[in-house]
Design an enzyme around this catalytic site. Structure first.
Site, PDB file in Angstrom:
ATOM      1  N   LYS A   1       0.805  -1.239   0.000  1.00  0.00           N
ATOM      2  CA  LYS A   1       0.000   0.000   0.000  1.00  0.00           C
ATOM      3  C   LYS A   1       0.836   1.287   0.000  1.00  0.00           C
ATOM      4  O   LYS A   1       0.442   2.271  -0.607  1.00  0.00           O
ATOM      5  CB  LYS A   1      -0.959  -0.002   1.190  1.00  0.00           C
ATOM      6  CG  LYS A   1      -2.128  -0.972   1.011  1.00  0.00           C
ATOM      7  CD  LYS A   1      -3.074  -0.889   2.172  1.00  0.00           C
ATOM      8  CE  LYS A   1      -4.392  -1.545   1.854  1.00  0.00           C
ATOM      9  NZ  LYS A   1      -5.424  -1.241   2.844  1.00  0.00           N
TER      10      LYS A   1
ATOM     11  N   ASP B   1     -10.263   3.330   2.043  1.00  0.00           N
ATOM     12  CA  ASP B   1     -10.566   2.610   3.290  1.00  0.00           C
ATOM     13  C   ASP B   1     -11.382   3.482   4.252  1.00  0.00           C
ATOM     14  O   ASP B   1     -12.343   3.015   4.872  1.00  0.00           O
ATOM     15  CB  ASP B   1      -9.273   2.165   3.982  1.00  0.00           C
ATOM     16  CG  ASP B   1      -8.663   0.948   3.303  1.00  0.00           C
ATOM     17  OD1 ASP B   1      -9.410   0.200   2.633  1.00  0.00           O
ATOM     18  OD2 ASP B   1      -7.436   0.735   3.436  1.00  0.00           O
TER      19      ASP B   1
END
Ligand code: ATR
Length: 471
Positions: A264, A301
């Site tokens: 990420k 997210d």
């Protein structure tokens, strides 16, 4: 339209279904090896070998099914005019990799359409594939690990499983997979009544490991229910190989990515543009590629987290009071950023490793106050939002040890863990009258912005897709 795919390849059949083209698969039963051998003896060019094989397949099936449209396909690997077939032994595979490593070869995909026992259309596509130089040890490891798969593919590699072996690709994903879906769709649209097909868009989730990812199931369901021409696949990318592999996949026409552990942070770093929320979190989970090949990195997210709460706890609003967040890992950063952005006036952050929480607070906001892990129960009576972002309580992990007896019963309590669907932490919170929200909704909602950016439709999060990812 009555279309027959003259092939037993499940990959080719799947490519047609990605474009929502329904076809019957019929095995053409031709002696490929013999035909190839005699063509090679005649010094035929690799593209002619692919084309002749595709034609043989289509013709044979068309003779038995004259009223149908019959599609025959073949693919050969051409390196310096020499055709590379499927490796017959591990030694074959070793030799093939020694020759191809560090070099550029061509994958030639031939497509021939028959109708009424006559050839109606043919198309050849060429993809240019450059492999990284491989050391002897890398070749040995590859042969040992990949032999069961490698023996079934020309040259001994499956691009979709090992794109990190390549340094550059110029081509189209579906051509590389073995069927030129774009030109086929165009031909059918022009020549077969009632055909309205689009070339599929490809997106992928990249991680290591990746087999456990729920994303292919979720996005696959949305592609299906929205009748979209597209494909979403999972690719395992070894640590440290994200940069080069994303470039290679873009070269192959992949237009979007979800990125998961451990990539990420790298996903954020490789992008040409970063959304403010991705920048704030310091990591990206969604990459959108535009037509020029520029990459925008986003982190959805936090959006998934907040949307899950808004949808499942209608009277919760983040500005109502302070929050307590447990855990200071990657998921916590997204939760903290989104709570601050949504207007939470203060956040108490508690983490087993105190320094990690201090670092996160320093980077993210002065509204975050770090408290000792042992003190996490102290603020339960005053906060209106409580979030577990640790992995504690997940099936197979230790439980989250916390005494919620002092909790404000008006607090909303949520857990990012969704296996089990309701963790012991949430069960306890419910017993004290709190409203509780499980974590599966965050997983589902974080997927929707990417899907919309890649495939052009905002998908619906409903109980059907939830049941699918929980299977
Ligand atoms: P993620 O990206 O899912 O947040 P992570 O970055 O590995 O994963 O973070 C895991 C979180 O769970 C961390 O806050 C971790 O605490 P530490 O920073 O002290 O490692 C927390 N965690 C994991 N196991 C834990 C345990 N047994 N007790 C308390 N906290 C734990």
């Amino acid at each position: 339209m009555d279309l027959i795919l003259a092939s037993q390849s499940s990959t080719r059949w799947r490519i047609l279904s990605c474009a929502r083209i329904i076809a019957k698969a019929v095995s053409p039963q031709i002696d490929e090896e013999n035909i190839t051998r005699s063509l090679m003896a005649e010094k035929a060019m690799p593209r002619d070998i692919a084309d002749t094989l595709a034609e043989h397949k289509a013709k044979k099936v068309s003779i038995k099914n004259p009223l149908s449209w019959v599609l025959g396909c073949d693919q050969v690997l051409d390196f310096e005019g020499k055709v590379f077939g499927k490796p017959k032994t591990q030694e074959d595979l070793r030799q093939s990799l020694i020759r191809l490593s560090g070099e550029t070869h061509r994958l030639i995909t031939a497509n021939v359409m028959y109708h009424n026992t006559k050839p109606m259309w043919r198309h050849i596509s060429v993809s240019h594939m450059t492999m990284h130089p491989m050391t002897v040890t890398e070749i040995e490891t590859y042969v040992e690990k990949s032999w069961p798969d490698a023996q079934h593919s020309a040259g001994g590699y499956y691009f979709e499983k090992t794109p990190h072996l390549f340094s550059e690709v110029r081509g189209n994903w579906f051509d590389i997979m073995g069927l030129s879906i774009g030109p086929i769709a165009e031909y059918l649209n022009q020549h077969v009544n009632g055909s309205v097909f689009n070339a599929p868009t490809v997106a992928a989730v990249l991680g290591h490991p990746i087999a456990h990812s729920k994303s292919p199931c979720m996005h696959g369901h949305w592609l299906e229910t929205n009748k979209i021409s597209g494909s979403y696949i999972a690719i395992d990318i070894p640590p440290g190989k994200l940069f080069q592999t994303v470039k290679v996949l873009i070269g192959a026409g992949v237009m979007g990515f979800n990125v998961t552990l451990p990539h990420k942070e790298d996903a954020l770093a490789l992008a040409d543009y970063q959304t403010p929320r991705a920048k704030a979190i310091g990591a990206a989970n969604t990459l959108v590629v535009d037509l020029k090949g520029s990459i925008t990195a986003d982190n959805t997210d936090g959006y998934g987290f907040i949307t899950n709460l808004k949808v499942n706890s209608s009277d919760w609003f983040p500005q109502a009071g302070s929050a307590l967040v447990l855990g200071a890992g990657g998921a916590s950063r997204a939760v903290l950023s989104s709570l601050i952005e949504a207007g939470a006036p203060k956040i108490y952050l508690s983490n087993r490793t105190l320094q990690r929480a201090k670092d996160v607070a320093l980077q993210l906001s002065p509204l975050i106050e770090v408290i000792d892990w042992e003190d996490k129960e102290r603020y339960l009576s005053t906060v209106t939002t409580v979030v577990n972002t640790t992995s504690l309580g997940m099936t197979g992990k230790p439980p989250l040890e916390i005494d919620l007896s002092s909790i404000n019963p008006k607090a909303m309590v949520t857990d990012l863990v969704y296996t089990p669907l309701e963790t012991p932490f949430l069960v306890q919170a419910r017993s004290f009258g709190c409203s509780v929200v499980g974590g599966v909704g965050m997983l589902l909602h974080q997927g929707t912005p990417g899907f919309e950016a890649w495939f052009g439709t905002c998908p619906i999060v409903d109980s059907e897709v939830e049941a699918l990812v929980l299977k």
